[in-house]
Enzyme design. Structure first.
Site, mmCIF file in Angstrom:
data_model
loop_
_atom_site.group_PDB
_atom_site.id
_atom_site.type_symbol
_atom_site.label_atom_id
_atom_site.label_comp_id
_atom_site.label_asym_id
_atom_site.label_seq_id
_atom_site.Cartn_x
_atom_site.Cartn_y
_atom_site.Cartn_z
ATOM 1 N N THR A 106 0.804 -1.173 0.011
ATOM 2 C CA THR A 106 0.010 0.087 0.129
ATOM 3 C C THR A 106 0.896 1.391 -0.052
ATOM 4 O O THR A 106 0.362 2.559 -0.178
ATOM 5 C CB THR A 106 -0.820 0.071 1.249
ATOM 6 O OG1 THR A 106 0.089 0.207 2.509
ATOM 7 C CG2 THR A 106 -1.785 -1.318 1.316
ATOM 8 N N ASP A 198 17.388 0.508 -2.152
ATOM 9 C CA ASP A 198 17.106 0.359 -0.906
ATOM 10 C C ASP A 198 17.990 0.842 0.235
ATOM 11 O O ASP A 198 19.041 0.012 0.540
ATOM 12 C CB ASP A 198 16.392 -1.088 -0.482
ATOM 13 C CG ASP A 198 15.776 -1.105 0.696
ATOM 14 O OD1 ASP A 198 16.073 -0.505 1.751
ATOM 15 O OD2 ASP A 198 14.920 -1.780 0.712
ATOM 16 N N ASP A 201 18.517 -1.492 3.401
ATOM 17 C CA ASP A 201 19.227 -2.788 2.976
ATOM 18 C C ASP A 201 21.042 -2.439 2.710
ATOM 19 O O ASP A 201 21.582 -2.999 3.313
ATOM 20 C CB ASP A 201 18.877 -3.534 1.712
ATOM 21 C CG ASP A 201 17.643 -4.111 2.000
ATOM 22 O OD1 ASP A 201 17.007 -4.093 3.236
ATOM 23 O OD2 ASP A 201 16.974 -4.616 1.128
HETATM 24 C C1 PRP Z 1 12.368 3.743 3.559
HETATM 25 C C2 PRP Z 1 12.984 5.288 3.894
HETATM 26 C C3 PRP Z 1 12.001 5.912 4.283
HETATM 27 C C4 PRP Z 1 10.612 5.452 3.595
HETATM 28 C C5 PRP Z 1 10.309 6.801 2.724
HETATM 29 O O1 PRP Z 1 12.059 3.103 4.622
HETATM 30 O O2 PRP Z 1 14.074 4.905 4.845
HETATM 31 O O3 PRP Z 1 11.645 5.609 5.745
HETATM 32 O O4 PRP Z 1 11.004 4.387 2.930
HETATM 33 O O5 PRP Z 1 9.224 6.320 1.896
HETATM 34 P P1 PRP Z 1 8.054 7.256 1.893
HETATM 35 O O6 PRP Z 1 8.421 8.578 1.878
HETATM 36 O O7 PRP Z 1 7.227 6.829 0.828
HETATM 37 O O8 PRP Z 1 7.178 7.081 3.247
HETATM 38 P P2 PRP Z 1 11.483 1.592 4.744
HETATM 39 O O9 PRP Z 1 10.121 1.684 4.719
HETATM 40 O O10 PRP Z 1 12.145 0.818 3.591
HETATM 41 O O11 PRP Z 1 12.059 1.076 6.015
HETATM 42 P P3 PRP Z 1 13.548 0.678 6.563
HETATM 43 O O12 PRP Z 1 14.270 2.030 7.000
HETATM 44 O O13 PRP Z 1 12.967 -0.091 7.997
HETATM 45 O O14 PRP Z 1 14.331 -0.136 5.585
#
Ligand code: PRP
Length: 205
Positions: A106, A198, A201
């Site tokens: 989503t 990512d 990662d």
């Molecule tokens: C990534 C990134 C941000 C978010 C950005 O985190 O570090 O926090 O996605 O996306 P948005 O602007 O669309 O909300 P992720 O969900 O991959 O989590 P992680 O840091 O735990 O890997």
């Protein structure tokens, strides 16, 4: 308001992070180096106060930062990858931690941990996250900081997508965004192009 920190050192370092073959070690080091330079820009208008100290040749007037009320807010996980760099520049600050991940289907942010520094309402909050994509994660983080009484909020990013910037400008026009680059767009999976891949990662392996 968006501040693109496009100093040659930042541009060079960002080029290293964009390489597909960047090692975890190199990514960690360079992300923190950029974080230091973003902090330098994001703290440009901190108020100073004068004081007199004993110098080698007698009393001398110097300046120090007034109040020192800052909290840095790394967003788990990937924001941790910028924390050391920021703390190098403002070592005495309090750290607030926010855990949010993005539901991969989503793209909605899911909040799982919040621990904010005390007296948050008196502090400048510097949110750290390598990526601003749809803006959902940042908007949720700003909401929870504002609910806690925080009024002075800035965000530091390595790359930001225009879609996320537009959302924050619409929902939180008072928040300043400092980013090393504004990239082209999001792909159909919500990843920034050209982006970094990512970042979580790449930092955590
Ligand atoms: C990534 C990134 C941000 C978010 C950005 O985190 O570090 O926090 O996605 O996306 P948005 O602007 O669309 O909300 P992720 O969900 O991959 O989590 P992680 O840091 O735990 O890997």
């Amino acid at each position: 308001m968006v501040h693109v920190v496009d100093h040659p050192l930042v541009r060079h370092k960002l080029g290293i992070l964009r390489r597909d073959d960047v090692s975890t070690k190199n990514f960690r080091e360079v992300a923190n180096e950029i974080a230091r330079l973003l902090t330098y820009e994001a703290t440009k208008d901190l108020e100073l106060e004068s004081l007199s100290v004993q110098g080698w040749a007698g009393p001398v007037d110097v300046e120090e930062i007034k109040g020192k009320k800052i909290t840095v807010v790394p967003i788990l996980r990937a924001g941790i990858g910028m924390l050391d760099g920021v703390l190098d520049m403002v070592p005495g600050v309090k750290v607030s931690v926010v855990g949010i991940f993005r539901n991969e289907e989503t793209l909605e942010p899911v909040r799982y941990y919040v621990k904010l520094a005390g007296n948050i309402e008196e502090r400048l909050a510097l949110i750290l996250d390598p990526m601003l994509a749809t803006g959902g994660t940042l908007s949720t983080t700003i909401d929870l900081l504002k609910e806690a009484g925080c009024t002075n909020i800035r965000g530091l990013f390595l790359v930001a997508a225009p879609e996320g910037i537009e959302r924050i400008e619409r929902e939180h026009p008072d928040v300043h965004i400092y980013t090393a680059a504004v990239d082209e767009r999001l792909n159909e999976n919500g990843y920034i192009l050209p982006g970094l891949g990512d970042a979580g990662d790449k930092i955590f392996g």
